[in-house]
Design an enzyme around this catalytic site. Structure first.
Site, PDB file in Angstrom:
ATOM      1  N   ASP A  52       1.347  -0.980   0.331  1.00 45.12           N
ATOM      2  CA  ASP A  52       0.243   0.320  -0.037  1.00 45.12           C
ATOM      3  C   ASP A  52       0.978   1.123   0.322  1.00 45.12           C
ATOM      4  OD1 ASP A  52      -1.809  -2.041   0.411  1.00 45.12           O
ATOM      5  OD2 ASP A  52      -3.224  -0.591   1.655  1.00 45.12           O
ATOM      6  N   ASN A  99      -4.423  -2.538  -4.943  1.00 40.77           N
ATOM      7  CA  ASN A  99      -5.270  -2.689  -4.338  1.00 40.77           C
ATOM      8  C   ASN A  99      -5.455  -1.920  -2.645  1.00 40.77           C
ATOM      9  OD1 ASN A  99      -7.878  -4.041  -3.151  1.00 40.77           O
ATOM     10  ND2 ASN A  99      -6.493  -5.543  -2.530  1.00 40.77           N
ATOM     11  N   ASP A 327      -9.110  -5.668  17.288  1.00 43.80           N
ATOM     12  CA  ASP A 327      -7.494  -6.705  16.816  1.00 43.80           C
ATOM     13  C   ASP A 327      -7.306  -6.400  18.136  1.00 43.80           C
ATOM     14  OD1 ASP A 327      -8.977  -5.642  14.361  1.00 43.80           O
ATOM     15  OD2 ASP A 327      -7.696  -4.840  14.075  1.00 43.80           O
ATOM     16  N   GLU A 355     -11.446 -11.086   8.718  1.00 38.85           N
ATOM     17  CA  GLU A 355     -10.482 -11.991   7.712  1.00 38.85           C
ATOM     18  C   GLU A 355     -11.148 -13.192   8.145  1.00 38.85           C
ATOM     19  OE1 GLU A 355      -8.889  -9.783   9.359  1.00 38.85           O
ATOM     20  OE2 GLU A 355      -7.760  -8.880   8.232  1.00 38.85           O
ATOM     21  N   HIS A 402      -3.785 -12.891   9.623  1.00 38.10           N
ATOM     22  CA  HIS A 402      -2.043 -12.291  10.690  1.00 38.10           C
ATOM     23  C   HIS A 402      -2.377 -13.031  12.035  1.00 38.10           C
ATOM     24  CE1 HIS A 402      -3.610  -8.938  10.383  1.00 38.10           C
ATOM     25  NE2 HIS A 402      -4.860  -8.846   9.430  1.00 38.10           N
ATOM     26  N   ARG A 403      -3.718 -11.865  12.778  1.00 35.53           N
ATOM     27  CA  ARG A 403      -3.604 -12.325  13.997  1.00 35.53           C
ATOM     28  C   ARG A 403      -4.030 -13.486  14.748  1.00 35.53           C
ATOM     29  NH1 ARG A 403      -2.770  -7.013  14.490  1.00 35.53           N
ATOM     30  NH2 ARG A 403      -3.744  -5.941  12.362  1.00 35.53           N
ATOM     31  N   LYS A 430       0.391 -10.172   6.315  1.00 37.08           N
ATOM     32  CA  LYS A 430      -0.555  -8.890   5.588  1.00 37.08           C
ATOM     33  C   LYS A 430       0.279  -7.780   6.767  1.00 37.08           C
ATOM     34  CE  LYS A 430      -5.152  -7.961   5.290  1.00 37.08           C
ATOM     35  NZ  LYS A 430      -6.593  -7.104   5.947  1.00 37.08           N
TER      36      LYS A 430
END
Ligand code: DC
Length: 673
Positions: A52, A99, A327, A355, A402-403, A430
């Site tokens: 990004d 993206n 999160d 996710e 990922h988490r 990620k």
């Protein structure tokens, strides 16, 4: 980054040291755009290097900003010279946004206000991500934005705006789809506020307020003081103008910090220091610190650092509304495994639409470890395993989330001394590609818990190749012990030593201080010299054979070899790995192959390198070397008593590696619950 199918973490006990975490993505891309809109040069420190941010940097260059250097390197600030609020006349560009929502939305707003002729597109998924509410808001002002594909979605065509019909009423924007729309307006509209107040009104409930908080904090750093009326109306005062702060540090990602805060609270040791994010962080997830403290963590901090130690132990069970830290709250769910009772995390309905369905995922995986877990529509309740005997070794499925992968690594601190398997560890890319490297760099455990696989066999049996394959498949370190003898032989012969008993003390002294380094590309360095090729020569093999027959030299290399036994594990190849150096290794493999087969393999290898060779002569050499190696008195070539034998004559490299890995799997405790 670990790209293996799974990563086995041995049971861990200690953690101490300092970690630097990757920069926050949200802050990085906001800072880049704000610097681009300002006058003067902004020096940006600790920018996140990710897809990004690369997209944003490239777009800014296309728009005429000077960016130096043009790629992001660790420890190097990026200098952005801004556009001073205006683009060159007749500016036009085709901008590819990949993206990156954090580039697409804010650039759409800024460019449609600045004017020019721009086409913004992205990957197919980007063309499915809504932008209509932002476009509608901008059109109220007179911005001209056309859809090139589907109505309401990128790609977009932006042309010169017409502000002649400027409305008296506030600009309205929906707040319940993506907070990025409001963020984009807040960053673009100061460009039009030189002579009038501009008010933005949120329609519907505003979601993700912590992200708007980040936007407002950063705008303030760039000279724009937005009035926030109860998160419903935001006014950019007349006379606002972007001013570069000169230098700015991107904070480390506060959600990533949660794993290391938890680590400090769980592990024995001197404590963990986190660099790059502090108690004054502008990120919402910094409030994880309060929750961790409530569970017993001892956390100190300053402007750009945090320091965490074990406080109360066991941790204290909590009952907490986690809506403000959705999160980071996943990390609390794993901390709950170490608590003195039942922990309830409430108001986490958003977990179900992340996710993966995170409530379902956490419930299932925590149960695998032996916890009692109750799940509800918007809560999770966790009771840890009652005693050490109730913990189980689990293979954690990570759902491309990922988490999930990061928080379950903390289960390796269980009192039962069980390893934890993390499936698909690369999903951490990620937000934190080197998460496991960072974790393991501060963790330690008694040496005997770090697994070792030993692989031996006669010359040209393929043991080196197989050892490398197995190490790669498991994400383990690799010890090519033969290379150490080859290095010793090389260094000793260069120093003019006689490679025999008379010079053994000198050679041993040399071996003890070899400046050897194995790099990630499997190259071998002696000091500053790349000796990879030199070590493969016949002469080097001969010299190695001589020095390896000297007991003093073997003794001198013991500590160096032991030092390779590091987290998460080791594959060691060579003669006495399973007998002398790692006698307790849980898997020892002795590879063999017929002399004819080995001669054939060596022949092919030499021919492929353009070296002429005679297959019969090679076979005679091999047999002679086997005989010599088997009959020598010091560390003769023979399988360790507890090794498994594998005749690879009729097998490919892949088949041999698969067999070794399958023996390894059989010895693991996972999946038996
Ligand atoms: O595996 P290799 O060909 O690189 O080994 C070079 C020499 O070192 C060979 O003669 C065997 C010897 N060696 C040893 O004695 N002990 C080891 N652990 C590894 C190799």
């Amino acid at each position: 980054m670990y790209s293996t199918t799974f990563l086995d973490l041995p049971a861990l006990t200690q953690a101490q040291g300092t970690v630097s975490l990757p920069g926050s993505k949200s802050i990085s891309n906001r800072v880049l755009l704000l610097a681009a809109l300002s006058q003067g040069t902004t020096v940006v420190h600790d920018l996140l290097d990710s897809d990004d941010t690369r997209v944003m940097l490239k777009a800014l260059q296309q728009l005429g900003c000077t960016v130096a250097p043009t790629t992001i390197a660790p420890g190097q600030p990026v200098h952005i010279t801004g556009l001073a609020g205006a683009l060159p006349a007749h500016a036009s560009a085709e901008l590819f946004m990949g993206n990156a929502g954090t580039a697409m939305r804010p650039l759409t707003a800024a460019l449609s206000v600045l004017g020019g002729d721009f086409r913004l597109s992205g990957v197919p998924r980007m063309h499915e991500r809504p932008i209509g509410d932002l476009v509608d808001a901008l059109r109220q002002l007179g911005c001209r934005i056309a859809y090139l594909g589907n109505e309401g979605f990128p790609p977009l065509h932006i042309t010169q705006p017409d502000f002649s019909q400027w409305p008296d009423s506030p600009i309205q924007v929906r707040g319940d789809v993506s907070s990025q729309f409001l963020t984009s307006l807040l960053m673009a509209l100061p460009l039009l506020a030189s002579s009038r107040d501009i008010t933005i009104e949120v329609v519907g409930e505003l979601i993700s307020k912590p992200y708007i908080h980040i936007t407002l904090e950063l705008l303030a750093r760039f000279g724009i003081a937005v009035r926030n009326e109860n998160w419903q109306r935001f006014t950019i005062p007349a006379g606002s103008r972007y001013r570069s702060p000169g230098e700015i540090h991107v904070e480390a990602d506060a959600s990533s910090a949660s794993y290391f805060i938890a680590l400090g609270a769980i592990a024995h040791g001197e404590g963990i220091t986190i660099q790059g994010v502090g108690l004054d962080s502008i990120q919402g997830d910094i409030r994880f610190v309060e929750a961790a403290r409530a569970m017993g963590a001892s956390v100190e901090g300053g402007p750009n650092w945090l320091r965490i130690r074990r406080g109360a132990w066991p941790l204290q069970a909590i009952d907490l509304d986690c809506n403000h830290i959705p999160d980071a709250a996943m990390t609390l769910a794993v901390m709950a495994l170490y608590a003195n009772g039942t922990t309830t995390l409430r108001n986490i309905a958003s977990w179900r639409v992340k996710e993966t369905d995170r409530i379902a995922a956490m419930t299932l995986e925590l149960r695998k470890l032996g916890a009692l877990v109750e799940e509800g529509a918007d809560f999770i309740r966790i009771t840890p395993p009652a005693t050490a005997a109730d913990w189980r070794a689990a293979s954690i499925h990570t759902y491309d989330d990922h988490r999930v992968a990061m928080c379950f690594s903390l289960a390796a601190f269980n009192a039962a001394g069980l390893p934890v398997r993390i499936e698909d560890p690369k999903c951490v890319a990620k937000t934190f590609p080197d998460y496991f490297e960072a974790l393991l760099s501060v963790c330690s455990t008694p040496r005997e818990r770090i697994p070792v696989i030993c692989i031996d066999g006669p010359t040209a049996s393929g043991k080196g190749t197989i050892a490398a394959e197995v190490a790669q498949a498991l994400g383990y370190h690799l010890l090519d012990s033969g290379a150490l003898y080859r290095l010793t032989g090389l260094a000793a012969s260069r120093a003019g030593m006689a490679l025999e008993a008379s010079d053994a003390p000198q050679i041993a002294a040399l071996a003890r201080t070899l400046p050897v380094r194995f790099d990630a590309e499997q190259r071998i360095w002696l000091g500053d010299e790349d000796v990879t090729l030199a070590l493969r020569s016949e002469e080097a093999g001969m010299n190695a054979s001589r020095v390896s027959a000297l007991p003093a030299v073997r003794e001198a290399l013991v500590d160096l070899q032991l030092s390779f036994q590091q987290l998460p594990g080791l594959v060691a190849d060579g003669r006495d790995m399973g007998t002398v150096i790692f006698p307790n290794a849980p898997l020892k493999v002795y590879l063999s192959a017929s002399a004819a087969c080995r001669a054939d393999r060596r022949h092919k290898q030499l021919i492929s390198k353009g070296i002429a060779a005679n297959i019969d002569a090679l076979r005679a050499d091999l047999e002679a070397r086997d005989a010599r190696d088997m009959n020598r008195s010091v560390a003769p070539l023979k399988p360790a008593e507890d090794s498994v034998l594998l005749d690879s004559s009729a097998l490919s490299i892949e088949e041999v590696a698969a067999q070794v890995l399958s023996w390894w799997q059989e010895r693991q405790p996972f999946g038996r619950d």
